[in-house]
Design a protein around this motif. Sequence first.
Motif, PDB file in Angstrom:
ATOM      1  N   ASP A 231       0.858  -1.180   0.000  1.00  0.00           N
ATOM      2  CA  ASP A 231       0.000   0.000   0.000  1.00  0.00           C
ATOM      3  C   ASP A 231       0.896   1.232   0.000  1.00  0.00           C
ATOM      4  O   ASP A 231       1.499   1.578   1.017  1.00  0.00           O
TER       5      ASP A 231
ATOM      6  N   LEU B  32       0.801   4.097   2.706  1.00  0.00           N
ATOM      7  CA  LEU B  32       1.253   3.924   4.089  1.00  0.00           C
ATOM      8  C   LEU B  32       2.532   4.713   4.339  1.00  0.00           C
ATOM      9  O   LEU B  32       3.386   4.834   3.460  1.00  0.00           O
TER      10      LEU B  32
ATOM     11  N   THR C  34      -3.904   2.464   9.738  1.00  0.00           N
ATOM     12  CA  THR C  34      -2.680   1.821   9.258  1.00  0.00           C
ATOM     13  C   THR C  34      -2.548   0.398   9.803  1.00  0.00           C
ATOM     14  O   THR C  34      -2.081  -0.501   9.096  1.00  0.00           O
TER      15      THR C  34
ATOM     16  N   ALA D  22      -4.585  -1.861   7.635  1.00  0.00           N
ATOM     17  CA  ALA D  22      -3.906  -2.165   6.370  1.00  0.00           C
ATOM     18  C   ALA D  22      -2.837  -3.228   6.574  1.00  0.00           C
ATOM     19  O   ALA D  22      -2.664  -4.130   5.745  1.00  0.00           O
TER      20      ALA D  22
ATOM     21  N   LYS E 156      -4.379  -6.656   6.799  1.00  0.00           N
ATOM     22  CA  LYS E 156      -4.747  -7.163   5.476  1.00  0.00           C
ATOM     23  C   LYS E 156      -3.523  -7.727   4.752  1.00  0.00           C
ATOM     24  O   LYS E 156      -3.600  -8.766   4.098  1.00  0.00           O
TER      25      LYS E 156
END
Length: 313
Positions: free
Chosen positions: A58, A61, A75, A78, A81
């Motif tokens: 990502d 980030l 964050t 994320a 994930k």
Amino acid sequence: MLVSGRRLLTALLQAQRWPFQPSREMRLVQFHAPHLEGPRLGLELGKDRGVIDLNAFDSTLPKTMIEFLEQGEATLSAARKALTASLPVLPWSEVTFLPPVTRPDKVVCVGMNYVDHCKEQNVPVPKEPIIFSKFASSIVGPYDEIVLPPKSQQVDWEVELAIIIGKAGKHIQATDAMAHVAGFTVAHDVSARDWQMGRNGNQWLLGKTFDTFCPLGPALVTKDSVPDPHNLRICCRVNGELMQNSSTSRMVFKTEELIAWVSQFVTLYPGDVFLTGTPPGVGVFRKPPVFLKKGDEVQCEIEELGVIINRVV
């Protein structure tokens, strides 16, 4: 001062013989890699699997841990994930690990916070936390070198559990303290005993804060990945010899009490580091005393959090 990837990999593979290994939960790291620009954030998956590059997963980030923590749940979500996705993994040999946090606002340290450490000094167990500090410039990575300063002849080891703050706050109640914790890591509170105990009016700061005197890592292990931070085996080896061997259950003041105490005086910010004290077995109280010398290798290890390996130069 950084250890080569090959030497680092060899050292970590040797760690297979050690009695406990880190978990593979949410283990956030800062790292460099030769083909990638600047410092990066990653997820460490274990020595046999490598590191996920969170910034490749990502691009929005942040690339530093403090900025990552400042953005809070977004964050972290994320990163979760990324942990469950099928992503490319950087091998250990291509990664140079940085401290999990660099340039924090504060490094808060706690003195005499293990019952047995008080006993080896023949001093009473403190009624209130004993607080001192290191400068952030003392922080180095989990496999970087410890540099012996010319001004000290009595450099000592201290393995410690480190708390990393994730949310700002002041006047925090002990019952709310864990909401302000991002996670935990391994710390080495390197200490120049001649400056701590015999010079500068016996104030501790100078003896604790020479450059390279605060190795941290290898990862920020999030609090949800550590079922009980106050029931972890903690140990230190010098050249393979077991010097400190205890449990964080022996801490006098636990995480919640320390955060509540310190936040009475100062505002805590994301990325602030607490070093929570060391168990018995340090060099200065051995008979005769033992101090670190050039060529020594110090291994600080905490159950579920991992091991840091630092050579003395």
